[in-house]
Scaffold this active site. Structure first.
Site, short mmCIF file in Angstrom:
data_model
loop_
_atom_site.label_atom_id
_atom_site.label_comp_id
_atom_site.label_asym_id
_atom_site.label_seq_id
_atom_site.Cartn_x
_atom_site.Cartn_y
_atom_site.Cartn_z
N THR A 1 0.86 -1.18 0.00
CA THR A 1 0.00 0.00 0.00
C THR A 1 0.90 1.23 0.00
O THR A 1 1.34 1.68 -1.05
CB THR A 1 -0.97 -0.01 1.20
OG1 THR A 1 -0.24 -0.29 2.40
CG2 THR A 1 -2.04 -1.06 1.02
N LYS B 1 3.87 -7.08 3.95
CA LYS B 1 3.69 -5.66 3.66
C LYS B 1 3.33 -4.96 4.95
O LYS B 1 2.78 -5.56 5.88
CB LYS B 1 2.60 -5.44 2.60
CG LYS B 1 1.19 -5.84 2.97
CD LYS B 1 0.38 -4.89 3.82
CE LYS B 1 0.35 -3.49 3.26
NZ LYS B 1 -0.39 -2.58 4.23
N THR C 1 -0.61 -3.06 10.56
CA THR C 1 -1.37 -3.28 9.32
C THR C 1 -0.49 -4.08 8.37
O THR C 1 0.02 -3.57 7.39
CB THR C 1 -1.86 -1.99 8.68
OG1 THR C 1 -2.65 -2.33 7.55
CG2 THR C 1 -0.77 -1.07 8.24
N GLU D 1 6.04 4.64 7.27
CA GLU D 1 5.60 5.77 6.44
C GLU D 1 6.40 7.03 6.76
O GLU D 1 6.43 7.49 7.92
CB GLU D 1 4.11 6.01 6.64
CG GLU D 1 3.27 4.90 6.03
CD GLU D 1 1.79 5.03 6.33
OE1 GLU D 1 1.01 4.41 5.59
OE2 GLU D 1 1.42 5.71 7.29
N ASN E 1 -0.48 10.32 5.40
CA ASN E 1 -1.75 9.93 6.00
C ASN E 1 -2.84 10.98 5.88
O ASN E 1 -4.03 10.66 5.91
CB ASN E 1 -1.52 9.52 7.45
CG ASN E 1 -0.90 8.17 7.55
OD1 ASN E 1 -1.58 7.16 7.39
ND2 ASN E 1 0.41 8.11 7.78
#
Length: 406
Positions: free
Chosen positions: A152, A178, A189, A275, A401
């Site tokens: 993602t 992932k 996640t 991220e 985000n």
């Protein structure tokens, strides 16, 4: 026993593929893994009480059937908070895969990742399943394409493999995962798929997986958010020909050690690719009186936003680390903490007995400017230790985000 560049197709009998099914624009977004033989199965899932439909589907297979032969994955849509329709779409996806692969629906595991609250584009999903069933391959490239398709906000594929011996037979474990955001201890996640040609019972596979997850995926944190979709499954098809592992013993310990190598490597890669991250931040607590004490302290440090922003600024603000230890809930002697920072640029002892050592700020900044940084914390109470992995917290995390759905 050494890790090498490989993926889920490395063990005998496994094939895979990843394609662009049109869920996301111009990106691979569906993947499939298939074993030529039925596999004993182990799995562990999110502890969030809000669970995505594919998590509920897989948990039932793991606990009720303990056998599977294929996995179908999609990115872009999480199929979480989607009600009965989301459950129905799980069945529709599994049935499409069963029809295409000559299996039963309960032999098909499912996984989704992406935006919560949206329904799967089921026509694209079923068409994608049909397309992938005719493209499965045991090539290295096929494994890479599958690893790309489950990404993602990840910036890198995350794959690894290890080969070792069990009772004179060559055995392989391959894995892909992932995860870059919404990552917090007790899994994040993440989707993780582990394949092996070892012969091992479902009960022993489950025992090994849970043991390894405790010291790997449950020891990482990027942002403190726990996902609705966390899924980690292990499929074992027995094609290596080793005597089946049905109880603890030497063969079990060898297998568990190999699996731990794989899961820890993948966990580190997830933390490093957090991220917006510029650096992997590893925290090792030593000298603890118990493993639990070491785990709690290490996790508290990597979860601290203040510590993570200090790492982002290459700032040896070690008081933030001591502070995070203090509110962790673990009891320790606050006047006996030694702290050292290290990286490829060198090592510097920052604090001794909880007091500043008069270290060089210039050297500390140089050490903290690398892309992999370790904090070693010795609390001088015993012989236990634990390691946790996180990353720095940067402006890019907010940008990613804030714009995730758009």
């Amino acid at each position: 026993m050494e890790l090498y560049d490989g993926g889920v197709t490395q063990p005998r009998g496994f094939s895979a593929i990843g394609i662009c099914a049109g869920i996301k624009k111009d990106r691979k977004d569906m993947a499939m893994i298939m074993s030529s033989q039925p596999c004993t199965l182990a799995g562990t899932f999110t502890q969030n009480i809000v669970k995505a439909s594919p998590v509920v589907w897989d948990k039932n297979i793991v606990h009720e059937y303990k056998i599977a032969q294929a996995c179908v994955m999609n990115s872009g849509v999480a199929n979480a908070c989607t009600g009965k329709q989301g459950d129905d779409y799980c069945l529709a996806t599994a049935q499409a895969a069963a029809d295409a692969l000559d299996l039963r629906p309960e032999q098909v595991l499912l996984a989704s990742t992406g935006v919560i609250g949206r329904q799967l584009p089921i026509e694209k999903i079923c068409e994608g399943v049909k397309t992938m069933s005719g493209m499965l391959s045991d090539s290295r490239q096929a494994a890479m394409s599958a690893a790309e398709a489950i990404m993602t906000t990840d910036t890198k594929r995350k794959e690894i493999a290890v080969t070792f011996e069990l009772a004179g037979k060559e055995v392989t474990i391959g894995g892909m995962t992932k995860g870059a955001g919404m990552i917090h201890p007790n899994m994040g996640t993440m989707l993780c798929f582990l394949t092996t040609d070892a012969a091992i019972s479902a009960d022993m596979a489950q025992k090994a997986l849970l043991s390894c997850v405790q010291d790997s995926f449950n020891m990482i944190s990027v942002d403190g958010d726990q996902s609705t979709n966390d899924t980690c499954v292990l499929l074992a098809n027995a094609l290596a020909g080793n005597p089946e592992i049905t109880q603890e013993g030497e063969d079990y310990e060898i297998f568990r050690s190999a699996l731990e190598l794989v899961t820890k490597n993948l966990a580190r890669r997830m933390a490093a690719d957090g991220e917006g991250a510029h650096a992997l931040f590893e925290v090792t607590v030593t000298g603890a009186s118990s493993k639990e004490q070491a785990v709690v302290l290490a996790k508290s440090v990597i979860e601290s936003s203040l510590v993570k922003t200090a790492i982002a600024g290459h700032d040896a603000n070690w008081g933030r680390i001591i502070c995070a230890m203090g509110y962790s809930g673990a009891v320790f002697d606050t006047e006996k903490v030694d702290l050292t920072f290290s990286s490829r640029a060198g090592s510097v002892k920052i604090a001794e007995n909880s007091v500043d050592t008069g270290y060089s700020e210039e050297l500390a900044t140089k050490i903290l400017s690398e892309d992999e940084i370790t904090a070693i914390i010795d609390i001088h109470e015993g012989k236990e230790m634990a390691t946790a992995w996180g990353c720095d917290l940067t402006h890019e995390y907010i940008s990613i985000n804030a714009d995730y759905r758009s």
